[in-house]
Design a protein around this motif. Structure first.
Motif, PDB file in Angstrom:
ATOM      1  N   UNK A 265       0.793  -1.229   0.000  1.00 49.77           N
ATOM      2  CA  UNK A 265       0.000   0.000   0.000  1.00 49.77           C
ATOM      3  C   UNK A 265       0.828   1.285   0.000  1.00 49.77           C
ATOM      4  N   UNK A 266       2.107   1.204   0.384  1.00 49.40           N
ATOM      5  CA  UNK A 266       2.858   2.446   0.521  1.00 49.40           C
ATOM      6  C   UNK A 266       4.127   2.525  -0.321  1.00 49.40           C
ATOM      7  N   UNK A 267       4.406   1.488  -1.113  1.00 52.98           N
ATOM      8  CA  UNK A 267       5.550   1.589  -2.023  1.00 52.98           C
ATOM      9  C   UNK A 267       5.244   2.640  -3.094  1.00 52.98           C
ATOM     10  N   UNK A 268       6.269   3.357  -3.528  1.00 55.28           N
ATOM     11  CA  UNK A 268       6.080   4.416  -4.527  1.00 55.28           C
ATOM     12  C   UNK A 268       5.578   3.856  -5.856  1.00 55.28           C
ATOM     13  N   UNK A 269       6.121   2.686  -6.224  1.00 52.24           N
ATOM     14  CA  UNK A 269       5.746   2.046  -7.480  1.00 52.24           C
ATOM     15  C   UNK A 269       6.156   0.574  -7.413  1.00 52.24           C
ATOM     16  N   UNK A 270       5.943  -0.147  -8.491  1.00 50.60           N
ATOM     17  CA  UNK A 270       6.236  -1.575  -8.518  1.00 50.60           C
ATOM     18  C   UNK A 270       7.728  -1.856  -8.304  1.00 50.60           C
ATOM     19  N   UNK A 271       8.572  -1.042  -8.895  1.00 54.72           N
ATOM     20  CA  UNK A 271      10.018  -1.239  -8.751  1.00 54.72           C
ATOM     21  C   UNK A 271      10.438  -1.068  -7.295  1.00 54.72           C
ATOM     22  N   UNK A 272       9.855  -0.085  -6.633  1.00 50.75           N
ATOM     23  CA  UNK A 272      10.154   0.141  -5.216  1.00 50.75           C
ATOM     24  C   UNK A 272       9.706  -1.060  -4.383  1.00 50.75           C
ATOM     25  N   UNK A 273       8.535  -1.576  -4.705  1.00 55.21           N
ATOM     26  CA  UNK A 273       8.036  -2.780  -4.024  1.00 55.21           C
ATOM     27  C   UNK A 273       9.009  -3.942  -4.256  1.00 55.21           C
ATOM     28  N   UNK A 274       9.423  -4.153  -5.498  1.00 54.13           N
ATOM     29  CA  UNK A 274      10.303  -5.268  -5.836  1.00 54.13           C
ATOM     30  C   UNK A 274      11.612  -5.225  -5.049  1.00 54.13           C
ATOM     31  N   UNK A 275      12.172  -4.031  -4.932  1.00 53.91           N
ATOM     32  CA  UNK A 275      13.438  -3.869  -4.215  1.00 53.91           C
ATOM     33  C   UNK A 275      13.315  -4.344  -2.772  1.00 53.91           C
ATOM     34  N   UNK A 276      12.238  -3.912  -2.102  1.00 53.79           N
ATOM     35  CA  UNK A 276      12.039  -4.297  -0.699  1.00 53.79           C
ATOM     36  C   UNK A 276      11.598  -5.752  -0.564  1.00 53.79           C
ATOM     37  N   UNK A 277      10.773  -6.220  -1.508  1.00 54.81           N
ATOM     38  CA  UNK A 277      10.313  -7.609  -1.462  1.00 54.81           C
ATOM     39  C   UNK A 277      11.489  -8.571  -1.616  1.00 54.81           C
ATOM     40  N   UNK A 278      12.479  -8.177  -2.406  1.00 52.64           N
ATOM     41  CA  UNK A 278      13.666  -9.004  -2.588  1.00 52.64           C
ATOM     42  C   UNK A 278      14.430  -9.139  -1.266  1.00 52.64           C
ATOM     43  N   UNK A 279      14.491  -8.060  -0.493  1.00 50.40           N
ATOM     44  CA  UNK A 279      15.133  -8.110   0.825  1.00 50.40           C
ATOM     45  C   UNK A 279      14.345  -9.013   1.769  1.00 50.40           C
ATOM     46  N   UNK A 280      13.030  -8.919   1.659  1.00 54.94           N
ATOM     47  CA  UNK A 280      12.148  -9.724   2.508  1.00 54.94           C
ATOM     48  C   UNK A 280      12.286 -11.202   2.169  1.00 54.94           C
ATOM     49  N   UNK A 281      12.518 -11.482   0.922  1.00 51.66           N
ATOM     50  CA  UNK A 281      12.639 -12.857   0.432  1.00 51.66           C
ATOM     51  C   UNK A 281      13.848 -13.571   1.039  1.00 51.66           C
ATOM     52  N   UNK A 282      14.794 -12.814   1.533  1.00 59.16           N
ATOM     53  CA  UNK A 282      16.002 -13.397   2.121  1.00 59.16           C
ATOM     54  C   UNK A 282      15.749 -13.949   3.521  1.00 59.16           C
ATOM     55  N   UNK A 283      14.552 -13.726   4.060  1.00 59.47           N
ATOM     56  CA  UNK A 283      14.187 -14.260   5.367  1.00 59.47           C
ATOM     57  C   UNK A 283      13.785 -15.729   5.232  1.00 59.47           C
ATOM     58  N   UNK A 284      13.452 -16.355   6.349  1.00 59.12           N
ATOM     59  CA  UNK A 284      13.133 -17.786   6.357  1.00 59.12           C
ATOM     60  C   UNK A 284      11.735 -18.032   5.792  1.00 59.12           C
ATOM     61  N   UNK A 285      11.669 -18.301   4.505  1.00 60.50           N
ATOM     62  CA  UNK A 285      10.394 -18.479   3.811  1.00 60.50           C
ATOM     63  C   UNK A 285       9.673 -19.752   4.255  1.00 60.50           C
ATOM     64  N   UNK A 286      10.406 -20.687   4.862  1.00 55.73           N
ATOM     65  CA  UNK A 286       9.802 -21.953   5.295  1.00 55.73           C
ATOM     66  C   UNK A 286       8.812 -21.753   6.440  1.00 55.73           C
ATOM     67  N   UNK A 287       8.853 -20.586   7.081  1.00 56.94           N
ATOM     68  CA  UNK A 287       7.921 -20.268   8.166  1.00 56.94           C
ATOM     69  C   UNK A 287       6.491 -20.151   7.639  1.00 56.94           C
ATOM     70  N   UNK A 288       6.357 -19.846   6.347  1.00 60.52           N
ATOM     71  CA  UNK A 288       5.018 -19.702   5.761  1.00 60.52           C
ATOM     72  C   UNK A 288       4.439 -21.090   5.500  1.00 60.52           C
ATOM     73  N   UNK A 289       3.695 -21.589   6.470  1.00 59.59           N
ATOM     74  CA  UNK A 289       3.037 -22.883   6.369  1.00 59.59           C
ATOM     75  C   UNK A 289       1.567 -22.725   6.756  1.00 59.59           C
ATOM     76  N   UNK A 290       0.757 -23.695   6.359  1.00 55.01           N
ATOM     77  CA  UNK A 290      -0.669 -23.662   6.717  1.00 55.01           C
ATOM     78  C   UNK A 290      -0.832 -23.662   8.228  1.00 55.01           C
ATOM     79  N   UNK A 291      -0.027 -24.486   8.912  1.00 56.05           N
ATOM     80  CA  UNK A 291      -0.122 -24.560  10.370  1.00 56.05           C
ATOM     81  C   UNK A 291       0.158 -23.214  11.024  1.00 56.05           C
ATOM     82  N   UNK A 292       1.216 -22.536  10.592  1.00 54.62           N
ATOM     83  CA  UNK A 292       1.557 -21.240  11.185  1.00 54.62           C
ATOM     84  C   UNK A 292       0.532 -20.169  10.836  1.00 54.62           C
ATOM     85  N   UNK A 293      -0.003 -20.228   9.625  1.00 49.90           N
ATOM     86  CA  UNK A 293      -1.035 -19.263   9.235  1.00 49.90           C
ATOM     87  C   UNK A 293      -2.293 -19.473  10.075  1.00 49.90           C
TER      88      UNK A 293
END
Length: 338
Positions: A265-293
């Motif tokens: 909702x607050x990224x300036x544009x898609x490129x700005x979102x992509x830059x930050x999402x790429x940093x976020x992607x470096x976190x432990x993605x395995x935490x996203x499971x049905x059980x945890x959700x």
């Protein structure tokens, strides 16, 4: 002798609100307080307006420092606070007239707690009430909600007052610029008896319709530091093994759910979102499971949108942004057709 209350007020670019903040202290029915007003390198007229309003009132003590963020400003206030009780007031907010009197009375009547938590009036920029937010009165602790994931208490400092001898043991991080409250509050309340009252003593200004919010440069890294510090805290207190599932849910909320919503909702544009999402992607993605959700949903009352948001990110980091924007475009077209 009436106890002294210290109120720490960081100031940075709030010339539109500062006079209301200062006036709320001048209007207090309890007068034995010191207001530690910390100029955090504010480039506008905030401090000049505050000084003009309070005049020679010796209860208002002004400090100057280079801009370093709210955490460093609060630390400076803590270094100089002399009161028996210490409170934190944001400079775009205000107190109700009976706030300090109520606080002192509550502490006098019961000496079994070290932290007092009170209700909040959410108001618009004109001071008109939008909503009252409060909990029923009780004495509580955070033994079963160590990181405040379940909202036993809020993550804020400004809706609480602390015994000086307790809060002065702590300092805010100067490295974390956007989540210094979230990073410290669970440490301050851990192991403490906390009194919660329903009285709304604080006026929190909601800047409705503001389009000036942006994603800070340190946004993702701040989130990662907060979660790392929380894990270190659980390990230090021998709590991690028994709270592993709880921590995983906390990780899911703080590293993925909250940041993704903000980026969309607050990224300036898609490129700005992509830059930050790429940093976020470096976190432990395995935490996203049905059980945890499911745990997150049970704890926070979240809906199916959360599952879509998180799982789409797990599949492709760009998907949440594309889905959200597509829905917005479709809604806009339907509205025009109608």
């Amino acid at each position: 002798m009436t106890p002294l209350v210290s109120i720490i007020i960081p100031v940075y670019k709030v010339e539109k609100y500062i006079e209301k903040c200062m006036q709320s202290l001048l209007d207090q029915t309890y007068d034995n307080f010191e207001a530690l007003v910390v100029d955090d390198g504010s480039p506008d007229s905030s401090i000049a307006l505050a000084k003009e309003l309070v005049g020679n009132d010796s209860r208002f003590i002004f400090f100057e420092k280079e801009n370093g963020g709210q955490g460093s400003a609060r630390n400076l206030g803590l270094d100089h606070a002399r009161g028996e009780y210490i409170a934190f007031l944001d400079s775009d907010d205000s107190y109700t007239p009976y706030a300090l009197e109520t606080i002192v009375t509550e502490f006098k009547e019961n000496s079994s707690f070290s932290i007092l938590c009170f209700g909040v009036n959410k108001v618009d920029e004109r001071g008109r009430l939008i909503q009252k937010s409060y909990s029923a009165g009780s004495i509580t602790n955070t033994d079963s909600d160590v990181l405040l994931l379940k909202r036993t208490l809020t993550n804020y400092f400004w809706d609480k007052v602390f015994l000086s001898k307790h809060i002065k043991k702590f300092r805010f991080s100067i490295d974390i610029k956007t989540y210094e409250d979230v990073d410290l509050i669970y440490q301050v309340v851990f192991g403490q008896n906390i009194k919660v009252i329903s009285s709304c003593l604080y006026n929190y200004t909601q800047r409705l319709g503001s389009t000036t919010y942006s994603v800070p440069i340190s946004f993702i890294e701040d989130k990662k530091r907060v979660v790392k510090n929380s894990k270190d805290f659980l390990q230090k207190n021998d709590l991690l093994d028994n709270h592993r599932a709880y921590f995983n849910t906390y990780y899911l909320l703080e590293i993925f759910n909250k940041p993704l919503s903000t980026l969309i909702f607050f990224s300036r544009d898609f490129k700005h979102y992509q830059t930050n999402a790429k940093k976020l992607r470096q976190s432990d993605i395995s935490i996203i499971t049905i059980r945890n959700i499911r745990r997150l949903k049970k704890t926070r009352g979240l809906n199916i949108k959360t599952a879509i948001l998180l799982y789409s990110f797990k599949l492709n980091s760009n998907l949440p942004y594309i889905i959200a924007k597509s829905k917005k475009i479709i809604k806009l077209k339907i509205k025009r057709l109608n």
